[in-house]
Design an enzyme around this catalytic site. Structure first.
Site, mmCIF file in Angstrom:
data_model
loop_
_atom_site.group_PDB
_atom_site.id
_atom_site.type_symbol
_atom_site.label_atom_id
_atom_site.label_comp_id
_atom_site.label_asym_id
_atom_site.label_seq_id
_atom_site.Cartn_x
_atom_site.Cartn_y
_atom_site.Cartn_z
ATOM 1 C CG ASP A 1 -2.314 0.525 0.909
ATOM 2 O OD1 ASP A 1 -2.401 1.739 0.685
ATOM 3 O OD2 ASP A 1 -3.292 -0.243 0.894
ATOM 4 C CG ASN B 1 -14.357 0.690 -4.457
ATOM 5 O OD1 ASN B 1 -14.716 -0.349 -3.944
ATOM 6 N ND2 ASN B 1 -13.406 1.452 -3.951
#
Length: 543
Positions: free
Chosen positions: A235, A357
């Site tokens: 990340d 998403n």
């Protein structure tokens, strides 16, 4: 209390020409070839690849059976020659990994919400929980796990518990026989933890969102909190000095050039859901910071592959090989990402990924479409339905809470942030994987075990009509017990017809499709406001 809108914050790889970084390409090789075979192969007129492109080759990758390298190309002719090479499986441009621009979000500040966290003192006082979980109980479950003795206690350290309460444990064994489980009960937890440790819906009051905040509990196995497991957070970095991590963050490697730390916040938030003491599913895991996105939330396909390679190689240094990696980012479907995921899993690292998403079929994206990955969609635990933004379809393995998920910020101040997205759902599953590995579940059996434990048939079937072959299951942590009950519980009553129409309209909106096809950043409404009626359910907890 200050309330803004929830943030939509997850990663996406775009595939437009604007995303290609110069002339750099990534080449993956077929499994029957090596990098040396490729370099020695003929490129043109008796000249080898090494002769033609030796000085254009950048770095190489080796992830289990996956082999690849980067090459700078100056012409389409060379690109076509590479694609026709007998050792080449695929060639793709080095795409940019880009975080969506930050929208509004709910920001929880200690002074505004009576959170009792004091960062300066939290290392001195082990019982602080920022208003969450200030007390933990120990519960001894008997054989049928339907009754238990509640040993209320404020100690986190089991040695303290044994020293002060050893006699009670002996009395319990004498009266009830050997205890099957020693379960810890964390009080006043965030919703996502409470929801994954119960089978039934949590109450929620849209008119008073703080109504139940101190009422929820998280139940988990005392003996298995992930202490033997390494969790790789691929990340934007981790704010490792946050006392919520208790010194369990290990710096792995930085592939952005920025060095240690999290200038973005996404990585710290994800890590907090996996393994922080208040917000984490697995509270004793070793969190390994593998930084592949910079402070702007940007990286490249190469930095992501480099991070996967590092995780696999680092895991191989440990004989037990209890390792799981979380990837809260994705791309349009491509074989290079999927093959790298396949190789990593075959080499013993469980890979958990966000479904995406865009409210589209997750099979259209990578690594969500990789069969070897555990692909996680998001659901809204306020109304127990799929989150409007979540990707779906047969490539999704399981759903986890993904709307308004509270976790850590990357700031030193006593501040917490709630984000929405499948990026926030996958870390809960990643934490649960760590617990299963800690219990001795084999890497190859983890996905099957998650599905076996899951709570089925939570979503209204009509809401899945336009999401074919989407699994109707959500994450459950396996602590079977009676779900907590309350004297008064408020549940939003959703107009199902309106809900189905809204989900369908959202999935087929020409505006959304147009923006997606142009690779625009989608600013989606994650804090879905749906038509509902409040129904107060009064229950007798003694029944």
């Amino acid at each position: 209390m200050k309330i803004n809108y929830l943030a939509y914050y997850t990663f996406a790889l775009t595939a437009s020409s604007d995303a290609v970084l110069g002339l750099e390409y990534l080449v993956s090789l077929k499994t029957d070839g090596t990098i040396q075979h490729f370099m020695d192969s003929t490129m043109s007129k008796g000249h080898s690849v090494k002769d033609f492109l030796g000085n254009k080759i950048g770095r190489t990758f080796s992830i289990g059976n996956f082999k690849g390298l980067t090459i700078e190309l100056s012409s389409r002719e060379l690109l076509e020659k590479l694609k026709n090479n007998p050792f080449v499986a695929d060639v793709v441009p080095n795409l940019q990994v880009k975080a969506f621009e930050q929208e509004d979000y709910i920001q929880y500040n200690a002074t505004e919400n009576n959170f009792n966290l004091d960062v300066q003192n939290c290392n001195r006082d082990r019982r602080y929980r920022a208003g969450y979980g200030a007390r933990r109980d120990y519960e001894y479950y008997d054989d049928d796990e339907s009754e238990y003795i509640d040993e209320e206690d404020d100690y986190d350290d089991y040695d303290d518990y044994e020293r002060r309460h050893g006699n009670k444990k002996k009395q319990h064994r004498k009266k009830y026989g050997p205890a099957k489980k020693l379960v810890k009960k964390q009080h006043g937890v965030p919703r996502h933890l409470a929801r994954i440790s119960r089978r039934t819906q949590l109450p929620f009051d849209f008119q008073n969102i703080e109504k139940y905040r101190s009422s929820f509990h998280y139940y988990y196995d005392k003996w298995h909190q992930g202490s033997d497991v390494r969790v790789y957070i691929l990340d934007s970095g981790i704010h490792s000095k946050h006392c919520e991590f208790g010194g369990r963050v290990e710096f792995g490697k930085d592939f952005t050039g920025e060095g240690r730390g999290d200038g973005n916040g996404h990585g710290t938030h994800v890590a907090g859901i996996v393994g922080s003491r208040t917000f984490g599913v697995a509270k004793n895991v070793k969190l390994v910071d593998v930084k592949c996105l910079d402070s702007k939330g940007q990286g490249t396909l190469i930095t992501v592959l480099s991070a996967i390679e590092f995780a696999v190689n680092d895991c191989n240094r440990y004989p037990d090989k209890k390792c799981v990696a979380n990837l809260s980012h994705g791309a349009l479907k491509n074989t290079i990402i999927n093959n790298a995921i396949k190789a990593a899993v075959e080499d013993g690292v469980v890979i958990v990924v966000a479904a995406g998403n865009f409210n589209m079929n997750a099979c259209w994206s990578s690594p969500a479409s990789a069969p070897e990955a555990i692909t996680v969609g998001a659901f809204d635990d306020r109304i127990d339905t799929l989150a409007k933004f979540s990707n779906w379809g047969p490539c999704v393995d399981i759903f986890a809470p993904g709307v308004g998920i509270m976790s850590l910020s990357n700031k030193d101040q006593p501040k917490y942030i709630a984000y929405s997205g499948t990026s926030m759902a996958s870390p809960s599953v990643c934490g649960m994987v760590a617990l299963l590995l800690d219990k001795g579940v084999e890497t190859k059996d983890v996905k099957e075990k998650l599905i076996e434990m899951a709570t089925d048939d939570v979503f209204q079937k009509r809401t899945l009509i336009f999401k074919p072959k989407t699994p109707n299951r959500i994450l459950f942590n396996g602590i079977d017990k009676f779900d907590d009950d309350y004297d008064e519980m408020t549940f939003p009553q959703i107009d199902l017809d309106v809900l189905v129409d809204e989900l369908n309209e959202y999935a087929t909106s020409p505006r959304i499709k147009e923006r997606y096809s142009k690779n625009y950043n989608l600013h989606l409404d994650n804090d879905v406001l749906l038509p509902f009626e409040e129904q107060l359910l009064k229950r007798d907890v003694n029944k």
